[in-house]
Design a protein around this motif. Structure first.
Motif, PDB file in Angstrom:
ATOM      1  N   ASN A  38       1.790  11.186 -29.130  1.00 25.89           N
ATOM      2  CA  ASN A  38       0.533  11.911 -28.964  1.00 25.89           C
ATOM      3  C   ASN A  38      -0.420  11.760 -30.141  1.00 25.89           C
ATOM      4  O   ASN A  38      -1.452  12.428 -30.195  1.00 25.89           O
ATOM      5  CB  ASN A  38       0.823  13.389 -28.698  1.00 25.89           C
ATOM      6  N   GLY A  39      -0.070  10.910 -31.088  1.00 27.09           N
ATOM      7  CA  GLY A  39      -0.963  10.634 -32.214  1.00 27.09           C
ATOM      8  C   GLY A  39      -1.243  11.829 -33.098  1.00 27.09           C
ATOM      9  O   GLY A  39      -2.342  11.985 -33.621  1.00 27.09           O
ATOM     10  N   ILE A  40      -0.237  12.674 -33.287  1.00 35.39           N
ATOM     11  CA  ILE A  40      -0.404  13.889 -34.083  1.00 35.39           C
ATOM     12  C   ILE A  40      -0.312  13.527 -35.566  1.00 35.39           C
ATOM     13  O   ILE A  40       0.585  12.800 -35.981  1.00 35.39           O
ATOM     14  CB  ILE A  40       0.669  14.929 -33.717  1.00 35.39           C
ATOM     15  N   SER A  41      -1.209  14.078 -36.358  1.00 30.46           N
ATOM     16  CA  SER A  41      -1.248  13.764 -37.784  1.00 30.46           C
ATOM     17  C   SER A  41      -0.228  14.604 -38.557  1.00 30.46           C
ATOM     18  O   SER A  41       0.267  15.622 -38.070  1.00 30.46           O
ATOM     19  CB  SER A  41      -2.648  14.025 -38.354  1.00 30.46           C
ATOM     20  N   GLU A  42       0.041  14.177 -39.774  1.00 28.50           N
ATOM     21  CA  GLU A  42       0.969  14.908 -40.631  1.00 28.50           C
ATOM     22  C   GLU A  42       0.441  16.313 -40.923  1.00 28.50           C
ATOM     23  O   GLU A  42       1.203  17.273 -40.982  1.00 28.50           O
ATOM     24  CB  GLU A  42       1.183  14.131 -41.933  1.00 28.50           C
ATOM     25  N   SER A  78       1.325  28.406 -27.585  1.00 28.49           N
ATOM     26  CA  SER A  78       0.659  27.563 -26.595  1.00 28.49           C
ATOM     27  C   SER A  78      -0.804  27.325 -26.941  1.00 28.49           C
ATOM     28  O   SER A  78      -1.309  26.203 -26.851  1.00 28.49           O
ATOM     29  CB  SER A  78       0.784  28.206 -25.220  1.00 28.49           C
ATOM     30  N   SER A  79      -1.487  28.358 -27.366  1.00 28.78           N
ATOM     31  CA  SER A  79      -2.912  28.231 -27.677  1.00 28.78           C
ATOM     32  C   SER A  79      -3.158  27.546 -29.024  1.00 28.78           C
ATOM     33  O   SER A  79      -4.273  27.089 -29.280  1.00 28.78           O
ATOM     34  CB  SER A  79      -3.588  29.593 -27.643  1.00 28.78           C
ATOM     35  N   SER A  80      -2.137  27.453 -29.856  1.00 27.31           N
ATOM     36  CA  SER A  80      -2.301  26.855 -31.183  1.00 27.31           C
ATOM     37  C   SER A  80      -1.923  25.379 -31.245  1.00 27.31           C
ATOM     38  O   SER A  80      -2.131  24.736 -32.267  1.00 27.31           O
ATOM     39  CB  SER A  80      -1.447  27.619 -32.197  1.00 27.31           C
ATOM     40  N   LEU A  81      -1.360  24.868 -30.178  1.00 26.44           N
ATOM     41  CA  LEU A  81      -0.939  23.464 -30.174  1.00 26.44           C
ATOM     42  C   LEU A  81      -2.140  22.525 -30.106  1.00 26.44           C
ATOM     43  O   LEU A  81      -3.167  22.868 -29.510  1.00 26.44           O
ATOM     44  CB  LEU A  81      -0.039  23.185 -28.971  1.00 26.44           C
ATOM     45  N   PRO A  82      -2.003  21.331 -30.689  1.00 25.86           N
ATOM     46  CA  PRO A  82      -3.055  20.321 -30.492  1.00 25.86           C
ATOM     47  C   PRO A  82      -3.228  20.070 -28.991  1.00 25.86           C
ATOM     48  O   PRO A  82      -2.260  20.165 -28.227  1.00 25.86           O
ATOM     49  CB  PRO A  82      -2.499  19.076 -31.196  1.00 25.86           C
ATOM     50  N   PRO A  83      -4.432  19.760 -28.555  1.00 29.02           N
ATOM     51  CA  PRO A  83      -4.703  19.646 -27.115  1.00 29.02           C
ATOM     52  C   PRO A  83      -3.883  18.567 -26.393  1.00 29.02           C
ATOM     53  O   PRO A  83      -3.699  18.649 -25.189  1.00 29.02           O
ATOM     54  CB  PRO A  83      -6.194  19.335 -27.042  1.00 29.02           C
TER      55      PRO A  83
END
Length: 111
Positions: A38-42, A78-83
């Motif tokens: 998902n290309g999530i950054s550090e 749930s609301s705090s996760l990256p989209p």
């Protein structure tokens, strides 16, 4: 693409490369796979772990106070996760990787 965007992308790739090396030794690290896919950054991962630390403390406090339903914690996560991340995938990946086990075992009930 400007220089800042390019540097951000390089940093993400370097971080993902570190995770890939860990995955070579242990393919069951599902959370790392999810981060890479998902290309999530550090930085985003750090924020996620920080949130989980706080939620884990809240969970223990609420259990000590006699709470039996933890739906608000589920919604907060749930609301705090990256989209790009879905809550069900995150919970399953964390359980598989044994990250914050008590927290995610509890949150799994709300999926």
């Amino acid at each position: 693409m400007n220089e800042n965007e390019l540097l951000k992308r390089i940093n993400v790739l370097e971080y993902h490369q570190k995770l890939l090396i860990k995955l070579l030794n242990d393919p069951s690290l599902e959370l790392y796979k999810l981060i890479i896919e998902n290309g999530i950054s550090e930085q985003e991962v750090g924020q996620f772990y920080s949130l989980c630390d706080k939620m884990n403390i809240k969970l223990e406090e609420q259990k000590a106070e006699g709470y039996v339903h933890f739906h608000p914690l589920f919604h907060e996560l749930s609301s705090s996760l990256p989209p790009t991340l879905r809550i069900k995938e995150v919970i399953n990946a964390c359980l598989t990787q044994k990250v914050y086990l008590s927290l995610f075992q509890e949150l799994l009930k709300y999926v």
